[in-house]
Design an enzyme around this catalytic site. Structure first.
Site, PDB file in Angstrom:
ATOM      1  N   HIS A  16      -6.194  -2.764   6.124  1.00 36.32           N
ATOM      2  CA  HIS A  16      -7.521  -2.816   5.338  1.00 36.32           C
ATOM      3  C   HIS A  16      -8.262  -4.258   6.115  1.00 36.32           C
ATOM      4  O   HIS A  16      -7.588  -5.265   6.594  1.00 36.32           O
ATOM      5  CB  HIS A  16      -7.549  -2.847   4.010  1.00 36.32           C
ATOM      6  CG  HIS A  16      -6.943  -4.084   3.432  1.00 36.32           C
ATOM      7  ND1 HIS A  16      -7.166  -4.057   1.956  1.00 36.32           N
ATOM      8  CD2 HIS A  16      -6.324  -5.025   3.646  1.00 36.32           C
ATOM      9  CE1 HIS A  16      -6.462  -5.113   1.557  1.00 36.32           C
ATOM     10  NE2 HIS A  16      -5.854  -5.716   2.616  1.00 36.32           N
ATOM     11  N   CYS A  35      -7.139 -12.086   4.533  1.00 35.43           N
ATOM     12  CA  CYS A  35      -7.563 -10.555   4.349  1.00 35.43           C
ATOM     13  C   CYS A  35      -8.873 -10.184   4.900  1.00 35.43           C
ATOM     14  O   CYS A  35      -9.322  -8.949   4.897  1.00 35.43           O
ATOM     15  CB  CYS A  35      -7.522 -10.045   2.797  1.00 35.43           C
ATOM     16  SG  CYS A  35      -6.116  -9.617   2.260  1.00 35.43           S
ATOM     17  N   HIS A  41      -5.424  -5.995   8.919  1.00 36.08           N
ATOM     18  CA  HIS A  41      -3.991  -6.429   8.737  1.00 36.08           C
ATOM     19  C   HIS A  41      -3.576  -5.245   7.874  1.00 36.08           C
ATOM     20  O   HIS A  41      -4.173  -4.580   7.219  1.00 36.08           O
ATOM     21  CB  HIS A  41      -3.887  -7.737   8.200  1.00 36.08           C
ATOM     22  CG  HIS A  41      -4.265  -7.762   6.416  1.00 36.08           C
ATOM     23  ND1 HIS A  41      -5.593  -8.149   6.625  1.00 36.08           N
ATOM     24  CD2 HIS A  41      -3.800  -7.532   5.640  1.00 36.08           C
ATOM     25  CE1 HIS A  41      -6.069  -8.183   5.379  1.00 36.08           C
ATOM     26  NE2 HIS A  41      -4.940  -7.813   4.683  1.00 36.08           N
ATOM     27  N   HIS A  43      -0.429  -3.822   4.821  1.00 31.39           N
ATOM     28  CA  HIS A  43       0.068  -3.924   3.567  1.00 31.39           C
ATOM     29  C   HIS A  43       1.184  -2.566   3.489  1.00 31.39           C
ATOM     30  O   HIS A  43       0.671  -1.590   3.757  1.00 31.39           O
ATOM     31  CB  HIS A  43      -0.532  -3.861   2.213  1.00 31.39           C
ATOM     32  CG  HIS A  43      -1.615  -5.277   2.352  1.00 31.39           C
ATOM     33  ND1 HIS A  43      -0.804  -6.632   2.058  1.00 31.39           N
ATOM     34  CD2 HIS A  43      -2.659  -5.576   2.561  1.00 31.39           C
ATOM     35  CE1 HIS A  43      -1.871  -7.212   1.814  1.00 31.39           C
ATOM     36  NE2 HIS A  43      -3.014  -6.878   2.415  1.00 31.39           N
ATOM     37  N   ASP A  81      -1.448   7.134   4.357  1.00 37.04           N
ATOM     38  CA  ASP A  81      -0.353   6.370   4.912  1.00 37.04           C
ATOM     39  C   ASP A  81      -0.862   6.197   6.356  1.00 37.04           C
ATOM     40  O   ASP A  81      -1.259   7.434   6.856  1.00 37.04           O
ATOM     41  CB  ASP A  81       0.846   7.313   4.986  1.00 37.04           C
ATOM     42  CG  ASP A  81       2.215   6.505   5.431  1.00 37.04           C
ATOM     43  OD1 ASP A  81       2.060   5.504   5.290  1.00 37.04           O
ATOM     44  OD2 ASP A  81       2.888   7.239   6.081  1.00 37.04           O
ATOM     45  N   HIS A  82      -0.515   5.494   6.947  1.00 37.41           N
ATOM     46  CA  HIS A  82      -1.134   4.823   8.374  1.00 37.41           C
ATOM     47  C   HIS A  82      -2.335   5.062   8.479  1.00 37.41           C
ATOM     48  O   HIS A  82      -2.781   5.402   9.925  1.00 37.41           O
ATOM     49  CB  HIS A  82       0.211   5.648   9.210  1.00 37.41           C
ATOM     50  CG  HIS A  82       1.245   5.089   9.478  1.00 37.41           C
ATOM     51  ND1 HIS A  82       2.279   5.305   8.265  1.00 37.41           N
ATOM     52  CD2 HIS A  82       1.946   4.317  10.384  1.00 37.41           C
ATOM     53  CE1 HIS A  82       3.573   4.743   8.691  1.00 37.41           C
ATOM     54  NE2 HIS A  82       3.270   4.166   9.897  1.00 37.41           N
ATOM     55  N   GLU A 126       0.299  -4.349  -3.902  1.00 32.74           N
ATOM     56  CA  GLU A 126      -0.070  -4.528  -2.688  1.00 32.74           C
ATOM     57  C   GLU A 126       0.903  -5.438  -1.781  1.00 32.74           C
ATOM     58  O   GLU A 126       1.406  -5.411  -0.648  1.00 32.74           O
ATOM     59  CB  GLU A 126      -1.553  -5.027  -2.611  1.00 32.74           C
ATOM     60  CG  GLU A 126      -2.040  -5.271  -1.187  1.00 32.74           C
ATOM     61  CD  GLU A 126      -3.420  -5.737  -1.377  1.00 32.74           C
ATOM     62  OE1 GLU A 126      -4.526  -4.933  -1.101  1.00 32.74           O
ATOM     63  OE2 GLU A 126      -3.758  -7.074  -1.617  1.00 32.74           O
TER      64      GLU A 126
HETATM   65 NI    NI Z   1      -5.000  -7.461   2.636  1.00 32.38          NI
END
Ligand code: NI
Length: 137
Positions: A16, A35, A41, A43, A81-82, A126
């Site tokens: 995100h 972020c 990037h 998580h 996911d992914h 997160e």
């Molecule tokens: Ni983040």
């Protein structure tokens, strides 16, 4: 009949970027730090879905965990996911994919699929130390 809360853990990896396009780049970096990275990037999100209700006399279950497991797999893991949350999920086209907003989106998806006599609470990690909780309030 006793009320019991059953929990199911799940996991997804997603990318995100936190960004408010009404703000300058500098302000975004001030507010969102790393972020705000324009290259995104990832998580490792950990999810805990809690379902509370009375034990069913026939089954002895609050909710069949196999059904809950499949529901989370099909509706959440498969969807998240992914994925790049900003780019690939319609829910985040206009909504910043913070942990707070993600947990509300997940709760809203699951709420429509779980018997309304059962209370639903979703916890989203997160990072191992940062997590949010939403129960529909
Ligand atoms: Ni983040």
């Amino acid at each position: 009949m006793a009320k019991v809360t059953v929990h199911r853990k799940a996991h997804f990896n997603a990318a995100h970027r936190l960004y408010n396009n009404e703000w300058s780049d500098a302000r975004n970096v001030t507010v969102f730090g790393k972020c705000a990275n324009p290259h995104y990037h990832g998580h490792n999100y950990e999810l805990i879905v809690a379902v509370k209700g009375e034990i069913n006399k026939g089954t002895g279950f609050v909710m069949d965990m196999k059904i809950l497991k499949d529901l989370i797999a099909d509706e959440i893991e498969e969807r998240f996911d992914h994925k790049n949350l900003n780019e690939e999920l319609i829910e985040f086209k206009e909504l910043n994919p913070t942990a707070e907003n993600i947990v509300v989106v997940i709760w809203n998806i699951l709420r429509t699929k779980i018997d309304t006599t059962l209370e639903l609470t979703v916890t989203l990690y997160e990072t191992p130390r940062n997590f949010v909780v939403y129960n529909g309030e």
